[in-house]
Design a protein around this motif. Structure first.
Motif, PDB file in Angstrom:
ATOM      1  N   ASN A   7       0.824  -1.205   0.000  1.00 44.54           N
ATOM      2  CA  ASN A   7       0.000   0.000   0.000  1.00 44.54           C
ATOM      3  C   ASN A   7       0.863   1.261   0.000  1.00 44.54           C
ATOM      4  OD1 ASN A   7      -2.426  -1.411   0.022  1.00 44.54           O
ATOM      5  ND2 ASN A   7      -2.540  -1.452   2.257  1.00 44.54           N
ATOM      6  N   GLU A  10       2.468   1.628  -3.451  1.00 42.34           N
ATOM      7  CA  GLU A  10       1.479   2.093  -4.428  1.00 42.34           C
ATOM      8  C   GLU A  10       1.198   3.586  -4.245  1.00 42.34           C
ATOM      9  OE1 GLU A  10      -2.073  -0.182  -4.280  1.00 42.34           O
ATOM     10  OE2 GLU A  10      -1.242  -1.893  -5.369  1.00 42.34           O
ATOM     11  N   GLY A  11       1.040   3.993  -2.977  1.00 40.40           N
ATOM     12  CA  GLY A  11       0.795   5.405  -2.692  1.00 40.40           C
ATOM     13  C   GLY A  11       1.945   6.284  -3.147  1.00 40.40           C
ATOM     14  N   GLN A  70      -5.835   3.559  -4.548  1.00 36.66           N
ATOM     15  CA  GLN A  70      -5.503   4.614  -3.594  1.00 36.66           C
ATOM     16  C   GLN A  70      -6.653   5.616  -3.439  1.00 36.66           C
ATOM     17  OE1 GLN A  70      -2.692   4.762  -1.626  1.00 36.66           O
ATOM     18  NE2 GLN A  70      -2.393   2.712  -2.463  1.00 36.66           N
TER      19      GLN A  70
END
Length: 216
Positions: A7, A10-11, A70
């Motif tokens: 996560n 990806e962010g 996101q």
């Protein structure tokens, strides 16, 4: 742990790509087309909305999936409340300061000139910085509380002070607050647009399920 790292990655990728696209466009616009930051608002918003549409149509590949993931996370739970709440608060603060400075340079110009005559040190940035460095923590607290109260009980005086400070810093305060206001306005607009498109997609999925149920 692995999920959290994914996560985070990806962010970071989404933030880097969006910054890599939007920031150069804004700088190009301000440098070669118009020095007004508000002027680039439409262009940046158009690019952002186009990316959302392309993501919904699955035209951006893996990045589109990361971007969609996101954005969805920003629309749910505590994170959504924090993001939306923070955006609204900052828009009010930034917009209010811009409005106050503009009022100080127009409606309350006489009060501003009077303030300059009584406090010549306000025209000297170095003197202002020196006085700022002498302030203690409690002085900052009292100052913030006083500024908040001045919005309701002494707005003309507050506008005049902010206008004087802005002039003494060569317009830096107004420039910075305008840039920040535009950025948060874009962020808020993108979140609202994405939430609307997300709700629309959810309704379409629900309608499709109902149609399939009726056929069966």
């Amino acid at each position: 742990m692995l999920m959290k790292n994914k996560n985070f990655l990806e962010g970071l990728v989404v933030f880097s790509v969006m910054t890599g696209i939007l920031l150069p466009v804004r700088l190009f616009f301000v440098t070669y087309i118009s020095t007004e930051w508000f002027g680039s608002f439409g262009i940046i918003s158009t690019i952002s909305v186009t990316m959302i549409i392309l993501t919904k149509k699955e035209k951006l590949g893996r990045f589109g999936k990361m971007f969609d993931s996101q954005m969805k996370k920003l629309q749910k739970g505590k994170r959504a409340k924090i993001i939306y709440g923070q955006s609204i608060i900052f828009l009010l603060i930034l917009g209010g300061t811009i409005f106050a400075i503009e009022q100080g340079n127009s409606v309350y110009i006489d009060l501003k000139n009077q303030l300059l005559e009584e406090h010549e040190e306000f025209t000297n940035p170095e003197e202002i910085l020196k006085k700022t460095n002498e302030l203690k923590f409690e002085d900052w607290i009292y100052g913030l509380v006083g500024m908040f109260l001045a919005i309701f009980f002494a707005f003309p005086q507050l506008s005049a002070v902010l206008a004087v400070l802005n002039d003494s810093l060569n317009g830096w305060i107004l420039h910075f607050y305008t840039v920040a206001f535009v950025e948060y306005l874009e962020l808020f607009g993108i979140l609202i647009f994405y939430k609307f498109s997300l709700s629309k997609n959810s309704l379409e999925v629900l309608d499709n399920k109902k149609s399939q149920g009726e056929i069966i």
